[in-house]
Design an enzyme around this catalytic site. Structure first.
Site, PDB file in Angstrom:
ATOM      1  N   PRO A 296       0.817  -1.213   0.000  1.00  0.00           N
ATOM      2  CA  PRO A 296       0.000   0.000   0.000  1.00  0.00           C
ATOM      3  C   PRO A 296       0.849   1.261   0.000  1.00  0.00           C
ATOM      4  O   PRO A 296       1.895   1.315   0.642  1.00  0.00           O
ATOM      5  CB  PRO A 296      -0.784  -0.115   1.315  1.00  0.00           C
ATOM      6  N   GLY A 297       0.402   2.262  -0.722  1.00  0.00           N
ATOM      7  CA  GLY A 297       1.071   3.561  -0.712  1.00  0.00           C
ATOM      8  C   GLY A 297       0.077   4.614  -0.274  1.00  0.00           C
ATOM      9  O   GLY A 297       0.114   5.148   0.825  1.00  0.00           O
ATOM     10  N   ARG A 298      -0.890   4.879  -1.162  1.00  0.00           N
ATOM     11  CA  ARG A 298      -1.869   5.951  -0.949  1.00  0.00           C
ATOM     12  C   ARG A 298      -2.639   5.788   0.365  1.00  0.00           C
ATOM     13  O   ARG A 298      -2.843   6.757   1.094  1.00  0.00           O
ATOM     14  CB  ARG A 298      -2.869   5.955  -2.110  1.00  0.00           C
ATOM     15  N   TYR A 340      -5.003  13.972 -13.563  1.00  0.00           N
ATOM     16  CA  TYR A 340      -6.081  12.959 -13.503  1.00  0.00           C
ATOM     17  C   TYR A 340      -7.452  13.581 -13.297  1.00  0.00           C
ATOM     18  O   TYR A 340      -8.403  12.856 -13.001  1.00  0.00           O
ATOM     19  CB  TYR A 340      -5.856  11.997 -12.328  1.00  0.00           C
ATOM     20  N   CYS A 368       0.962  29.393 -15.888  1.00  0.00           N
ATOM     21  CA  CYS A 368       0.376  29.834 -17.156  1.00  0.00           C
ATOM     22  C   CYS A 368      -0.220  28.682 -17.952  1.00  0.00           C
ATOM     23  O   CYS A 368       0.220  28.396 -19.078  1.00  0.00           O
ATOM     24  CB  CYS A 368       1.449  30.534 -17.978  1.00  0.00           C
ATOM     25  N   GLU A 369      -1.166  28.000 -17.361  1.00  0.00           N
ATOM     26  CA  GLU A 369      -1.885  26.933 -18.054  1.00  0.00           C
ATOM     27  C   GLU A 369      -3.284  26.872 -17.456  1.00  0.00           C
ATOM     28  O   GLU A 369      -3.433  26.930 -16.225  1.00  0.00           O
ATOM     29  CB  GLU A 369      -1.214  25.567 -17.818  1.00  0.00           C
ATOM     30  N   TYR A 397       1.410  10.915  -3.422  1.00  0.00           N
ATOM     31  CA  TYR A 397       1.473  11.413  -4.801  1.00  0.00           C
ATOM     32  C   TYR A 397       1.277  12.936  -4.843  1.00  0.00           C
ATOM     33  O   TYR A 397       0.667  13.466  -5.766  1.00  0.00           O
ATOM     34  CB  TYR A 397       0.456  10.676  -5.696  1.00  0.00           C
TER      35      TYR A 397
HETATM   36  N1  LLP Z   1       2.746  -1.555  -6.092  1.00  0.00           N
HETATM   37  C1  LLP Z   1       2.978  -1.256  -7.379  1.00  0.00           C
HETATM   38  C2  LLP Z   1       3.669  -2.218  -8.219  1.00  0.00           C
HETATM   39  C3  LLP Z   1       2.567  -0.015  -7.898  1.00  0.00           C
HETATM   40  O1  LLP Z   1       2.787   0.278  -9.168  1.00  0.00           O
HETATM   41  C4  LLP Z   1       1.898   0.905  -7.049  1.00  0.00           C
HETATM   42  C5  LLP Z   1       1.447   2.207  -7.554  1.00  0.00           C
HETATM   43  C6  LLP Z   1       1.694   0.546  -5.704  1.00  0.00           C
HETATM   44  C7  LLP Z   1       2.112  -0.693  -5.268  1.00  0.00           C
HETATM   45  C8  LLP Z   1       1.006   1.460  -4.732  1.00  0.00           C
HETATM   46  O2  LLP Z   1      -0.291   1.749  -5.093  1.00  0.00           O
HETATM   47  P1  LLP Z   1      -1.236   2.535  -4.062  1.00  0.00           P
HETATM   48  O3  LLP Z   1      -1.458   1.652  -2.852  1.00  0.00           O
HETATM   49  O4  LLP Z   1      -0.570   3.793  -3.704  1.00  0.00           O
HETATM   50  O5  LLP Z   1      -2.488   2.764  -4.825  1.00  0.00           O
HETATM   51  N2  LLP Z   1       0.260   8.993  -9.182  1.00  0.00           N
HETATM   52  C9  LLP Z   1      -1.004   8.310  -9.138  1.00  0.00           C
HETATM   53  C10 LLP Z   1      -0.892   6.918  -8.557  1.00  0.00           C
HETATM   54  C11 LLP Z   1       0.075   6.027  -9.295  1.00  0.00           C
HETATM   55  C12 LLP Z   1       0.223   4.665  -8.681  1.00  0.00           C
HETATM   56  C13 LLP Z   1       1.311   3.893  -9.335  1.00  0.00           C
HETATM   57  N3  LLP Z   1       1.571   2.601  -8.767  1.00  0.00           N
HETATM   58  C14 LLP Z   1      -2.006   9.180  -8.389  1.00  0.00           C
HETATM   59  O6  LLP Z   1      -1.650  10.273  -7.954  1.00  0.00           O
HETATM   60  O7  LLP Z   1      -3.159   8.811  -8.247  1.00  0.00           O
END
Ligand code: LLP
Length: 445
Positions: A296-298, A340, A368-369, A397
């Site tokens: 998990p990231g987000r 997005y 400027c966009e 992100y």
């Molecule tokens: N594992 C892999 C292989 C990934 O490519 C990603 C995210 C994650 C884990 C983590 O995903 P999460 O749990 O954060 O959803 N910049 C975009 C999101 C791009 C995500 C790319 N890959 C945004 O701002 O929505």
């Protein structure tokens, strides 16, 4: 993810607060992020400034861990550091026991700099260079998720050359629609990611035959900001089928890396519930007798962060009664709305602003966009030049996707704990933006 809404689609301030229990308005201090006083931070550190709450990060990490303990499911958490790789964030999560999911040599070095044990690092990514793979083997990362036959062969050759064994999982593309924004969907056959499901066993067999590879199992990641269970249910079912078939061929599968993607509440989406994720994983994967990972990231970092900004001026264009509120943060700081059409909640910060009448307005940056737009037709208390606002759910992100477009320096960052805060990144100086630039071909006399 939501495109810009018209005024009727936008939630009221009360709805926003209901979905964001870590934010509250104190009559005297204004908007508080947990206990942290945002007016004070903006006044002392300046704007734009990213704020990340150590308390929220920690609570969320612990909620995930607890959910798996409740299900008696052994799951290792590899934080996807691309979401927010600041060393302060990594240090906190590492101390909680998290491993890391990385996608570049730079992220590998970041994870190591934060003292994340190499054995807890998983290297994902569709195009790892030879140099990056060498670094990963040299540092003995726990797992490399291989995304193609070509990469598998390249890794075998490099590992042989270095006299190392490469622990690998094959990332499989299950051709499942994650039902999210097309730019962050990764598990469809049309996407560049992973190995085609139909080729999985053939390539996994090859992995056993190639020298210096130690095949551990499979990985799957279908996309990001996923707010329903259905895509996971489908992806897990496909993986169970694949693991069963692979084992029937006499090949061992010890690891299943389930990826990340758990969604959060930006607008009115229902955030992924760790207990539901854990129980789905238990019911679908619990009997596989396998080591499970998630990335998990987000979900961990998103709600732990906000972006503070100050109103520069208000202006009206033509017949539209809704004013443009021009703020000092822009698309170079937070690019998600531009890239997005992502919807982020916006709240006034100072206590005094909450007493103003509400009006409909557009919140835009100075770049400027026309795409430099954070919000359209929002109902907000009337904002005047100098007022401070908070853009919500920007812990993931956000700062990591910033640029210096329009020669706008990287914003400052602070971390809060209780009612305290500390600067974790100084605002970039203007001159620092060109300190590595070289003017060539100058005539020397
Ligand atoms: N594992 C892999 C292989 C990934 O490519 C990603 C995210 C994650 C884990 C983590 O995903 P999460 O749990 O954060 O959803 N910049 C975009 C999101 C791009 C995500 C790319 N890959 C945004 O701002 O929505």
């Amino acid at each position: 993810m939501n495109a810009f809404k018209n005024s009727l689609d936008n939630p009221s301030l009360q709805t926003l607060f209901n979905g964001h229990p870590d934010l509250q308005v104190d009559q005297n201090k204004g908007l508080l992020f947990k206990e942290a006083n945002l007016t004070e931070i903006a006044n002392q550190v300046g704007t734009p400034t990213w704020v990340i709450s150590a308390d929220i990060l920690q609570t969320r990490y612990r909620r995930l861990v607890e959910a798996f303990i409740n299900e008696q499911l052994n799951v290792s958490i590899h934080y996807a550091i691309k979401a927010n790789g600041h060393l302060a964030v990594l240090d906190l999560l590492a101390k909680e026991g998290a491993g890391a999911d990385i996608v570049s040599g730079g992220e590998l070095k970041r994870a190591l700099a934060a003292n994340i044990a190499p054995a807890k690092i998983c290297f994902s990514g569709v195009g790892k260079t030879e140099e990056e793979l060498r670094l990963a083997l040299q540092e003995h990362v726990g797992q490399i998720n291989v995304e193609s036959r070509e990469e598998l062969q390249m890794l075998s050759r490099i590992a042989q050359d270095m006299n190392e064994m490469a622990p690998i999982c094959l990332r499989i593309n299950p051709d499942v629609d994650a039902g999210t924004h097309h730019k962050i969907t990764t598990g469809l056959a049309e996407n560049k990611f992973g190995i085609a499901y139909q080729q999985a066993i053939e390539i996994y067999t090859e992995a056993h035959q190639l020298p210096n590879l130690k095949p551990l199992g499979y990985a799957v990641h279908i996309g990001s900001q996923i707010t329903t269970q259905t895509p996971y249910r489908k992806a897990f079912s496909r993986m169970v089928e694949l693991i069963t078939q692979t084992r029937e061929k006499g090949l061992s599968v010890e690891v299943l890396d389930c990826g990340g993607g758990f969604g959060i509440t930006y607008f009115n989406e229902k955030e992924s519930n760790p207990q539901q994720i854990a129980s789905l994983m238990k019911s679908k994967l619990g009997s596989l007798n396998i080591q499970l990972y998630i990335e998990p990231g987000r979900w961990l970092a998103g709600p732990a962060g906000i972006l503070l900004s100050r109103v520069i001026l208000r202006k009206n264009n033509g017949q539209d009664a809704a004013p443009f509120i021009i703020i000092d943060a822009a698309m170079n700081d937070l690019i998600r709305p531009t890239l997005y059409e992502a919807w982020h909640g916006i709240l006034p910060v100072e206590a005094s602003t909450y007493k103003n009448n509400v009006e409909e307005c557009h919140i835009v940056g100075p770049v400027c966009e026309s795409g430099d737009t954070f919000a359209r037709y929002r109902q907000l208390p009337i904002l005047q030049p100098g007022n401070i606002i908070a853009i919500l759910d920007t812990g993931a992100y956000g700062s990591v996707m910033s640029s210096t477009y329009n020669a706008r320096p990287f914003a400052a960052q602070v971390m809060t704990k209780g009612d305290q805060y500390t600067i974790i990144q100084q605002r970039q100086s203007i001159e620092a933006m060109w300190e590595n630039e070289i003017i060539p071909f100058q005539k020397t006399k």
